[in-house]
Design a protein around this motif. Structure first.
Motif, PDB file in Angstrom:
ATOM      1  N   TRP A   1       0.823  -1.205   0.000  1.00 27.61           N
ATOM      2  CA  TRP A   1       0.000   0.000   0.000  1.00 27.61           C
ATOM      3  C   TRP A   1       0.868   1.271   0.000  1.00 27.61           C
ATOM      4  O   TRP A   1       0.424   2.350  -0.371  1.00 27.61           O
ATOM      5  CB  TRP A   1      -0.895   0.020   1.236  1.00 27.61           C
ATOM      6  CG  TRP A   1      -2.258   0.548   0.961  1.00 27.61           C
ATOM      7  CD1 TRP A   1      -2.591   1.637   0.200  1.00 27.61           C
ATOM      8  CD2 TRP A   1      -3.477   0.022   1.453  1.00 27.61           C
ATOM      9  NE1 TRP A   1      -3.944   1.827   0.172  1.00 27.61           N
ATOM     10  CE2 TRP A   1      -4.526   0.839   0.941  1.00 27.61           C
ATOM     11  CE3 TRP A   1      -3.815  -1.072   2.249  1.00 27.61           C
ATOM     12  CZ2 TRP A   1      -5.879   0.610   1.221  1.00 27.61           C
ATOM     13  CZ3 TRP A   1      -5.143  -1.278   2.517  1.00 27.61           C
ATOM     14  CH2 TRP A   1      -6.167  -0.464   2.018  1.00 27.61           C
TER      15      TRP A   1
ATOM     16  N   PHE B   1      -8.273   3.700  -2.148  1.00 25.82           N
ATOM     17  CA  PHE B   1      -8.504   4.736  -1.144  1.00 25.82           C
ATOM     18  C   PHE B   1      -7.414   5.801  -1.120  1.00 25.82           C
ATOM     19  O   PHE B   1      -7.161   6.430  -0.096  1.00 25.82           O
ATOM     20  CB  PHE B   1      -8.660   4.118   0.257  1.00 25.82           C
ATOM     21  CG  PHE B   1      -9.631   2.980   0.323  1.00 25.82           C
ATOM     22  CD1 PHE B   1     -11.001   3.208   0.206  1.00 25.82           C
ATOM     23  CD2 PHE B   1      -9.178   1.667   0.479  1.00 25.82           C
ATOM     24  CE1 PHE B   1     -11.896   2.147   0.277  1.00 25.82           C
ATOM     25  CE2 PHE B   1     -10.072   0.612   0.538  1.00 25.82           C
ATOM     26  CZ  PHE B   1     -11.444   0.844   0.438  1.00 25.82           C
ATOM     27  N   GLU B   2      -6.721   5.968  -2.274  1.00 29.33           N
ATOM     28  CA  GLU B   2      -5.613   6.922  -2.332  1.00 29.33           C
ATOM     29  C   GLU B   2      -6.088   8.356  -2.087  1.00 29.33           C
ATOM     30  O   GLU B   2      -5.393   9.141  -1.429  1.00 29.33           O
ATOM     31  CB  GLU B   2      -4.937   6.820  -3.695  1.00 29.33           C
ATOM     32  CG  GLU B   2      -3.729   7.749  -3.856  1.00 29.33           C
ATOM     33  CD  GLU B   2      -3.101   7.619  -5.229  1.00 29.33           C
ATOM     34  OE1 GLU B   2      -2.053   8.260  -5.440  1.00 29.33           O
ATOM     35  OE2 GLU B   2      -3.633   6.881  -6.083  1.00 29.33           O
TER      36      GLU B   2
ATOM     37  N   SER C   1      -8.997   9.089  -0.556  1.00 22.89           N
ATOM     38  CA  SER C   1      -9.957   9.144   0.534  1.00 22.89           C
ATOM     39  C   SER C   1      -9.327   9.741   1.785  1.00 22.89           C
ATOM     40  O   SER C   1      -8.167   9.464   2.115  1.00 22.89           O
ATOM     41  CB  SER C   1     -10.506   7.744   0.850  1.00 22.89           C
ATOM     42  OG  SER C   1     -11.342   7.785   1.995  1.00 22.89           O
TER      43      SER C   1
ATOM     44  N   GLY D   1      -8.278   7.018   4.109  1.00 18.57           N
ATOM     45  CA  GLY D   1      -7.387   6.004   3.521  1.00 18.57           C
ATOM     46  C   GLY D   1      -6.386   5.433   4.514  1.00 18.57           C
ATOM     47  O   GLY D   1      -6.143   4.229   4.554  1.00 18.57           O
ATOM     48  N   THR D   2      -5.816   6.332   5.344  1.00 20.96           N
ATOM     49  CA  THR D   2      -4.818   5.857   6.321  1.00 20.96           C
ATOM     50  C   THR D   2      -5.456   4.913   7.335  1.00 20.96           C
ATOM     51  O   THR D   2      -4.899   3.844   7.651  1.00 20.96           O
ATOM     52  CB  THR D   2      -4.183   7.043   7.052  1.00 20.96           C
ATOM     53  OG1 THR D   2      -3.545   7.891   6.101  1.00 20.96           O
ATOM     54  CG2 THR D   2      -3.149   6.557   8.079  1.00 20.96           C
TER      55      THR D   2
END
Length: 265
Positions: free
Chosen positions: A223, A232-233, A235, A238-239
């Motif tokens: 990832w 989810f880059e 979003s 995302g984290t």
């Protein structure tokens, strides 16, 4: 000196009139020192005609007093003094071996609970004591056997019951020392097996931990690549989603290992 005992020499030269020189070892009890080699006391007998000379290296030795208290009435010859002293020393060896047996029993109990360095030192010290006892007992057996084979000595002794008692105690201490050496060997083997088992458990734990961490790290590494199109880059969550997926991967690996009974003993 204790390291030269036991021994026997029979001289037949005319100038010394068939003198018999006999040395045996006795072990005395003390709470100050657990090393048996420091508690050996040699007793030297010189039998010349019907005169017996008894020499003791240690002034604090009480073997002669114990002999008089226990066998005083039954002593009827200088030969019986010598052989009764040998018999009394065998009893002291038996008592010492029983104390070593108590130490072995305690070490066996401790081996189940712990494998600390101090216990290993005690095992080594006990083994050293048994080795010294075995060497002394075997050497004393040779000297006593040669003494009992001396026809002139046995004829003047004229006490078959005393000879039988000495032979019986001789066999007894030999059996005891062999049995206790075997018991101590089993305790040593138990220590080695427990330590090996603990090491195996540790390696198994570290291996399983590495697999769990590696599964999570693999997701995190993939990832974290500097390429486009990662899920989810863009979003804002995302984290958090990435952290959740890596944790899920670790949990799945844990459940997989548990299902394979990897954590069972």
């Amino acid at each position: 000196m204790p390291h030269i005992a036991p021994r026997i020499e029979i001289f037949h030269k005319e100038e010394i009139n068939h003198t018999l020189f006999f040395v045996f070892s006795n072990v005395f009890d003390t709470s100050e020192d657990s090393q048996v080699e420091k508690r050996f006391e040699p007793h030297t007998f010189i039998l010349k005609q019907e005169k017996l000379f008894w020499f003791m290296n240690d002034k604090s030795s009480t073997l002669d007093q114990e002999l008089l208290e226990e066998k005083g009435i039954k002593i009827n010859s200088v030969q019986s003094i010598l052989l009764n002293a040998v018999l009394l020393s065998y009893r002291r060896f038996t008592e010492e071996l029983e104390k070593q047996k108590e130490v072995i029993d305690e070490l066996n109990k401790q081996a189940i609970r712990s494998t600390s360095r101090q216990i290993l030192i005690e095992v080594s010290d006990t083994e050293r004591n048994l080795v010294m006892l075995q060497h002394t007992i075997e050497t004393q057996e040779e000297a006593v056997t040669k003494l009992l084979d001396h026809e002139e000595f046995i004829e003047k002794l004229n006490n078959p019951h005393l000879v039988h008692d000495v032979k019986w105690y001789n066999r007894q201490v030999k059996k005891l020392i062999n049995v206790y050496r075997d018991l101590l060997d089993s305790v040593s083997s138990l220590f080695s097996d427990i330590m090996s088992n603990n090491l195996n458990k540790l390696m198994k734990f570290l291996s399983s931990l590495s697999l769990i961490i590696a599964s999570s790290s693999l997701i995190g590494d993939l990832w974290g690549m500097n390429t486009g199109g990662l899920p989810f880059e863009q979003s804002e969550y995302g984290t958090l989603i990435m952290i959740g997926v890596t944790l899920l991967a670790g949990i799945m690996m844990y459940l997989f290992l548990k299902n394979k009974e990897y954590f069972d003993d």
